[in-house]
Design an enzyme around this catalytic site. Structure first.
Site, PDB file in Angstrom:
ATOM      1  CB  ALA A 112      -0.880   0.015   1.250  1.00 41.77           C
ATOM      2  CE  LYS A 113       5.457   4.899  -0.555  1.00 40.61           C
ATOM      3  NZ  LYS A 113       6.609   3.989  -0.376  1.00 40.61           N
ATOM      4  N   GLY A 114       0.596   5.794   0.817  1.00 36.43           N
ATOM      5  CA  GLY A 114      -0.238   6.966   1.042  1.00 36.43           C
ATOM      6  C   GLY A 114       0.527   8.225   0.715  1.00 36.43           C
TER       7      GLY A 114
END
Ligand code: GLU
Length: 424
Positions: A112-114
């Site tokens: 995931a990444k934000g």
């Protein structure tokens, strides 16, 4: 000629780049096309627009993202970056790279990444705290220590992780250290986490050097970036007797063909937030010039897409070790490969960070504290094993290291997907 008549050069799209890489690697693998489609698709994308009260009393709207690419092998895992240029496509690519990265080092996480579009350099600590707390609140429905665990990335740090942990814990009525990694030690952070990405870069670079018969002692090293990846790696190279010729930050860097005093360079940057070449027996150098220096090992450890088809012919390193995520475009990749440059790709080279994040998470879930020696030796074992597995595929199939690393990662995710099957 007016601006409207000169089209701006198309901005490289990291999501396109990530897809191209998958296509290249998947061609070499025998994966069911449906499974491949499933594991390359993004599972969930959340875009949030939220207000933050600024110090002058005004309200400002910010946009943030959390992209959960894949959780077939374990909970979603990946950093959060604060950067003015971040956008959904960048975060999508970075989330996909996290999935392959966790699989390459064989840790039980998905990807995931934000990101939040903001310029943390122009914000006060109080503004950053309010932004972090509100962004965390916006993400509450998708986060969780067994669901999705953020970590630091570009321009976020242990303090930001502490605010995330505190906000999440308050919302849940009890302290939840395992919600985030890269925390300060006082809050359940792990020894060795801050240095982990840079240490992993150093370990894989040393493996690459050993493979090519190059001695690290005396090797000429150039580092783009001076944060917790570039700065830490530069320090480790200097301690191992390498000559670090140049180091930079986002504004440019310093260069000494005989080798910099890395400790002095980093403490100058720490003290004055910039490099002062006169004090460092060095000359100023731009980031573009730095990438083209004659050296043995080049470490792009800042942002993506810095080695492109335009400057790749002028890269003179023997080994490139990607501390950053996605610093080399696919066209440049091919050119470097053809020129005989040995590449340690990002999903292998910078996997030390997420590996020690895994150790931190395991310690949090079990209320254990591991010693720094334990962390470092486990990290070293994992990184060396991943390096030799990728190298073996690269030799066996006569393919570049990047393709080999992607093959290893994608194949592990595909196998996990096949075993899990599809619900219902
Ligand atoms: N942001 C780091 C990366 O790109 C670390 C991610 C993590 O520890 O979850 O690998």
């Amino acid at each position: 000629m007016s601006d409207t008549q000169t089209p701006a050069p198309a901005k490289l799209n990291p999501a396109t780049m990530a897809r191209q890489q998958v296509e290249l690697a998947a061609k070499q693998l025998d994966i069911d096309p449906g499974v491949l489609q499933k594991i390359t698709a993004t599972k969930r994308e959340l875009t949030v627009h939220f207000p933050v009260r600024m110090d002058d009393g005004s309200l400002r709207m910010f946009t943030g993202y959390r992209v959960q690419h894949n959780d077939t092998r374990g909970p979603f895992k990946g950093g959060i970056r604060y950067h003015p240029d971040t956008d959904l496509d960048e975060v999508r690519a970075l989330a996909m790279w996290m999935t392959w990265k966790a699989a390459v080092v064989h840790i039980p996480f998905g990807g995931a990444k934000g990101g939040v579009q903001c310029n943390p350099k122009e914000m006060s600590p109080h503004e950053l705290e309010r932004l972090t707390r509100r962004f965390t609140w916006e993400l509450i429905p998708v986060l969780g220590p067994e669901r999705d665990i953020p970590a630091p990335d570009v321009y976020t740090n242990p303090q930001v992780m502490a605010w995330i942990m505190d906000t999440y814990s308050i919302m849940h009525g009890h302290t939840v250290p395992g919600i985030v990694t890269g925390k300060p030690l006082e809050l359940g952070g792990s020894l060795g986490r801050f240095e982990a990405t840079g240490r992993g870069v150093f370990i894989t670079a040393s493996e690459a050097a050993r493979h090519l018969g190059l001695n690290i002692e005396g090797a000429r090293v150039v580092v783009q970036g001076s944060g917790n990846v570039g700065g830490v790696a530069a320090r480790m190279f200097a301690r191992a007797g390498a000559k670090v010729l140049a180091i930079s930050d986002s504004r440019g860097g310093v260069h000494n063909p005989h080798g910099l005093d890395v400790e002095r360079v980093l403490s100058c940057k720490n003290q004055y937030q910039c490099f002062i070449s006169d004090r460092l027996e060095a000359s100023d150098i731009t980031n573009a010039e730095l990438l083209e220096l004659d050296c043995d090992i080049l470490i792009p450890a800042a942002m993506e897409c810095v080695i492109t088809k335009d400057n790749a012919p002028r890269v003179r390193a023997r080994i490139v070790v990607e501390g950053a995520n996605g610093p080399t475009t696919p066209e440049a990749d091919e050119m470097l490969h053809d020129a005989g440059v040995f590449m340690v790709p990002d999903i292998l080279a910078n996997a030390g960070g997420v590996t020690v994040s895994y150790f931190e998470w395991v310690q949090n879930l079990q209320n254990l504290l591991w010693s720094e020696d334990e962390i470092d030796s486990r990290l070293s074992g994992i990184m060396r094993k991943a390096f030799s597995e990728v190298l073996a595929i690269s030799h066996q199939k006569k393919l570049p290291m990047r393709t080999a690393a992607l093959m290893l990662g994608i194949d592990r995710v595909a196998k996990a997907q096949e075993l899990r099957g599809v619900y219902p």
